[in-house]
Design a protein around this motif. Sequence first.
Motif: not given
Length: 275
Positions: A42, A65, A76, A95
């Motif tokens: 992320v 995404k 992400y 997620l």
Amino acid sequence: MLTCIDVERVRHILVTNDDGVLAPGLWALAEALRPLGSVVVVAPDREQSGVGTSVSLLNPLRLSKMPGLSDDIPAYAVEGTPADCVVLATGALPLEGLRQPIDLVVAGINDGANLGDDVLISGTVGAALRAYLRGIPAIAVSIASLRPRGYDAAASVARGVADWALGGSFGGEFFLNVNLPDMPLSDVAGVAITRLARRSYRDLVDEQEDRRGRKFYWIARGQPEWQVEEGTDAWAIRNHRISVTPLHHDTTQRAALGELAELERRLRGVVEGAR
Ligand code: MN
């Protein structure tokens, strides 16, 4: 018995950075950590170097995404800071591919050193600091070059540190800032556990004009002024060593506490004078 089950549990590792989700150092890191557990990326959707541990409070955060950068590493991109990424990923967001709890946060591999005073503005270190503040073991990894020759050495070292951290060796009262010289591991002179150097930049301000004649300014980093004492992170890098610095959040200058008695007395006078 519960302990046994806990040891067997797959470790959840969050990888983030401040160079943006497309930076090669991020993916070298994610790939290197893959053998240690389930890795999720992320990361900011664009470069966020220098934002420190800032969290977006005034903007909504959009998250997308990323398709297919690596087969089994979900990724992400966040329209926000590295610290935002840590807050989102550790905040039990549902997620796909992101399982809780996150056992370890690793930020990097950053293009450019994060030494001495730089840790106060570094987005890489800021992400690790944010994780540490949330009680999660955290590691920041940087290479002392803005254009590293490669990421193999840093990736191997990051895996070694992460393996150690996941083994339960983290005391909880610190996080780790790791810097490597930009060279193959075979050329590295050693490893040093270090303290922060005084390494300050004289920031330069460059004034320019846009096409409508309005002035704007660039803050640019000047040449750093070094105080490279032995045992500091900058000393380690200068001497081709890998630097590992334990950091924590407390920047209180304890030595000054006793020196402020006169200030305390004066302020007490100000308060009492208003009664
Ligand atoms: Mn960066």
